[in-house]
Write a protein that holds these residues in place. Structure first.
Motif, PDB file in Angstrom:
ATOM      1  N   THR A  24     -14.105  16.618   8.623  1.00 50.22           N
ATOM      2  CA  THR A  24     -13.193  17.125   9.216  1.00 50.22           C
ATOM      3  C   THR A  24     -12.867  16.389  10.644  1.00 50.22           C
ATOM      4  O   THR A  24     -11.818  16.277  10.939  1.00 50.22           O
ATOM      5  CB  THR A  24     -13.273  18.611  10.135  1.00 50.22           C
ATOM      6  OG1 THR A  24     -13.612  19.572   8.814  1.00 50.22           O
ATOM      7  CG2 THR A  24     -12.150  19.153  10.666  1.00 50.22           C
ATOM      8  N   SER A  25     -13.730  15.858  10.959  1.00 45.71           N
ATOM      9  CA  SER A  25     -13.606  15.269  12.380  1.00 45.71           C
ATOM     10  C   SER A  25     -13.166  13.796  12.366  1.00 45.71           C
ATOM     11  O   SER A  25     -12.661  13.291  13.469  1.00 45.71           O
ATOM     12  CB  SER A  25     -15.034  15.157  13.104  1.00 45.71           C
ATOM     13  OG  SER A  25     -15.580  16.456  13.401  1.00 45.71           O
ATOM     14  N   PHE A  26     -13.463  13.016  11.507  1.00 51.76           N
ATOM     15  CA  PHE A  26     -13.080  11.661  11.356  1.00 51.76           C
ATOM     16  C   PHE A  26     -12.185  11.179  10.356  1.00 51.76           C
ATOM     17  O   PHE A  26     -12.105  11.910   9.196  1.00 51.76           O
ATOM     18  CB  PHE A  26     -14.383  10.869  10.960  1.00 51.76           C
ATOM     19  CG  PHE A  26     -15.463  10.815  12.095  1.00 51.76           C
ATOM     20  CD1 PHE A  26     -16.309  11.720  12.391  1.00 51.76           C
ATOM     21  CD2 PHE A  26     -15.329   9.671  13.104  1.00 51.76           C
ATOM     22  CE1 PHE A  26     -17.104  11.582  13.660  1.00 51.76           C
ATOM     23  CE2 PHE A  26     -16.118   9.686  14.169  1.00 51.76           C
ATOM     24  CZ  PHE A  26     -16.987  10.593  14.374  1.00 51.76           C
ATOM     25  N   ALA A  69      -2.983  11.461  14.619  1.00 52.29           N
ATOM     26  CA  ALA A  69      -2.814  12.569  15.428  1.00 52.29           C
ATOM     27  C   ALA A  69      -3.232  13.497  14.453  1.00 52.29           C
ATOM     28  O   ALA A  69      -3.502  13.469  13.202  1.00 52.29           O
ATOM     29  CB  ALA A  69      -1.090  12.705  15.363  1.00 52.29           C
ATOM     30  N   THR A  70      -3.486  14.785  15.173  1.00 56.02           N
ATOM     31  CA  THR A  70      -3.863  16.041  14.324  1.00 56.02           C
ATOM     32  C   THR A  70      -2.778  17.190  14.493  1.00 56.02           C
ATOM     33  O   THR A  70      -1.984  17.179  15.382  1.00 56.02           O
ATOM     34  CB  THR A  70      -5.250  16.308  14.824  1.00 56.02           C
ATOM     35  OG1 THR A  70      -5.218  16.915  16.122  1.00 56.02           O
ATOM     36  CG2 THR A  70      -6.129  15.298  14.872  1.00 56.02           C
ATOM     37  N   SER A  71      -3.087  18.379  13.669  1.00 54.80           N
ATOM     38  CA  SER A  71      -2.406  19.487  13.793  1.00 54.80           C
ATOM     39  C   SER A  71      -3.065  20.482  13.172  1.00 54.80           C
ATOM     40  O   SER A  71      -3.991  20.398  12.234  1.00 54.80           O
ATOM     41  CB  SER A  71      -0.721  19.430  13.541  1.00 54.80           C
ATOM     42  OG  SER A  71      -0.664  19.453  11.963  1.00 54.80           O
ATOM     43  N   ASN A  72      -2.601  21.596  13.460  1.00 54.05           N
ATOM     44  CA  ASN A  72      -3.390  23.034  13.010  1.00 54.05           C
ATOM     45  C   ASN A  72      -2.438  24.090  12.341  1.00 54.05           C
ATOM     46  O   ASN A  72      -2.040  25.121  13.085  1.00 54.05           O
ATOM     47  CB  ASN A  72      -4.197  23.659  14.007  1.00 54.05           C
ATOM     48  CG  ASN A  72      -5.268  24.802  13.542  1.00 54.05           C
ATOM     49  OD1 ASN A  72      -5.189  25.027  12.424  1.00 54.05           O
ATOM     50  ND2 ASN A  72      -5.450  25.467  14.478  1.00 54.05           N
ATOM     51  N   ASN A  85     -10.973  20.434  15.703  1.00 55.82           N
ATOM     52  CA  ASN A  85     -11.142  21.032  14.559  1.00 55.82           C
ATOM     53  C   ASN A  85      -9.890  21.350  13.707  1.00 55.82           C
ATOM     54  O   ASN A  85      -9.777  22.488  12.990  1.00 55.82           O
ATOM     55  CB  ASN A  85     -12.233  22.421  14.653  1.00 55.82           C
ATOM     56  CG  ASN A  85     -12.880  22.645  13.585  1.00 55.82           C
ATOM     57  OD1 ASN A  85     -13.439  21.844  12.740  1.00 55.82           O
ATOM     58  ND2 ASN A  85     -12.908  24.017  13.201  1.00 55.82           N
ATOM     59  N   HIS A  86      -8.962  20.394  13.789  1.00 58.70           N
ATOM     60  CA  HIS A  86      -7.742  20.762  13.184  1.00 58.70           C
ATOM     61  C   HIS A  86      -7.564  20.469  11.584  1.00 58.70           C
ATOM     62  O   HIS A  86      -8.707  19.329  11.271  1.00 58.70           O
ATOM     63  CB  HIS A  86      -6.326  19.875  13.769  1.00 58.70           C
ATOM     64  CG  HIS A  86      -6.029  20.566  15.095  1.00 58.70           C
ATOM     65  ND1 HIS A  86      -5.136  19.786  16.010  1.00 58.70           N
ATOM     66  CD2 HIS A  86      -6.544  21.647  15.548  1.00 58.70           C
ATOM     67  CE1 HIS A  86      -5.008  20.782  17.046  1.00 58.70           C
ATOM     68  NE2 HIS A  86      -5.660  21.727  16.729  1.00 58.70           N
ATOM     69  N   SER A  92     -10.399   3.845  13.361  1.00 55.52           N
ATOM     70  CA  SER A  92     -11.066   4.775  13.365  1.00 55.52           C
ATOM     71  C   SER A  92     -10.563   6.050  14.371  1.00 55.52           C
ATOM     72  O   SER A  92      -9.868   5.571  15.210  1.00 55.52           O
ATOM     73  CB  SER A  92     -12.444   4.782  13.571  1.00 55.52           C
ATOM     74  OG  SER A  92     -12.848   4.738  14.933  1.00 55.52           O
ATOM     75  N   CYS A  93     -10.519   7.138  13.834  1.00 56.86           N
ATOM     76  CA  CYS A  93      -9.997   8.416  14.847  1.00 56.86           C
ATOM     77  C   CYS A  93     -10.888   9.416  14.603  1.00 56.86           C
ATOM     78  O   CYS A  93     -11.200   9.856  13.505  1.00 56.86           O
ATOM     79  CB  CYS A  93      -8.655   8.592  13.893  1.00 56.86           C
ATOM     80  SG  CYS A  93      -7.763  10.027  15.095  1.00 56.86           S
TER      81      CYS A  93
END
Lengths: 111, 117
Positions: free
Chosen positions: B71-73, B92-95, B28-29, B22-23
């Motif tokens: 959005t979060s998970f 990883a996340t990005s916006n 909020n990306h 899990s991540c």
């Protein structure tokens, strides 16, 4: 094919010596390149990107399109610079961007 | 601190036994990525979500699936882990829709190291 090459798996230098971590890329478009760093037991984090042309923690990197290189340099290495360094190429995809990473170079700065 | 959090840090599973990593993110990306990194190799992108849109890399095995309920998970499911799936898995996340600042910087979690017995 798009590719990022970091030829050195390990680079050892003495404290105070200059450092150059090599990165070469193969990309058909206009490249956007990054250096990410991973200190021991920490997450991968951005060090610098070529567009900003900034110096972070004394490190600089210049994009050389003729040589397709983006080498990371620091004039005087410090022990706290010891870490794993990854060069990454950003490629547009599906409305966002994805990275192509090199295999990384472990930098060891010796006292 | 706003972060990308991966749980657990270490996961052991048995050959063929389904496992979920899990991540979560507080940034909020829009985009969340999953990478596989084997020893001494580059992180390899498996897939990413742009909001609810799933984008699979062409060479990602069918054994790997992902879910993003909000959005979060974001979850990585390995349906039948093999010995070759033992690796570090990075989220990883990005916006890319950021109004200011760079759109293609990625923010990484600490990773989950998966062992397959």
């Amino acid at each position: 094919a798009q590719r990022v090459t970091q030829p050195e798996k390990l680079l050892s230098v003495f404290k105070g010596a200059p450092v150059e971590l090599k990165c070469n890329y193969s990309y058909s478009g206009s490249p956007e390149l990054f250096w990410y760093v991973q200190y021991s037991r920490q997450r991968l984090q951005l060090l610098l990107r070529h567009i900003s042309r900034e110096s972070i923690k004394g490190f600089t990197a210049d994009l050389n399109k003729g040589e397709t290189s983006f080498h990371l340099k620091k004039p005087f290495a410090q022990e706290e610079d010891s870490a794993m360094y990854y060069c990454a190429l950003s490629e547009p995809t599906s409305g966002t961007y994805k990275y192509i990473f090199g295999t990384g170079t472990r930098l060891k700065v010796l006292a | 601190d706003a972060m990308v959090i991966q749980n657990p840090r270490y996961q052991v599973t048995q050959f063929g036994k389904p496992v979920t990593l899990s991540c979560s993110q507080t940034l909020n990306h829009n985009v969340m990525y999953w990478y596989q990194q084997k020893s001494s190799q580059a992180p390899k992108l498996l897939f990413h979500y742009y909001d609810k849109d799933f984008n699979n890399e062409a060479d990602t095995p069918d054994n790997f699936q992902s879910r993003r309920p909000n959005t979060s998970f974001c979850f990585l499911d390995i349906r039948s882990p093999g010995l070759g799936d033992a690796a570090m898995y990075l989220c990883a996340t990005s916006n890319p829709t950021a109004l200011a600042g760079p759109k293609n910087i990625q923010y990484f979690g600490a990773g989950t190291r998966l062992s397959v017995l």
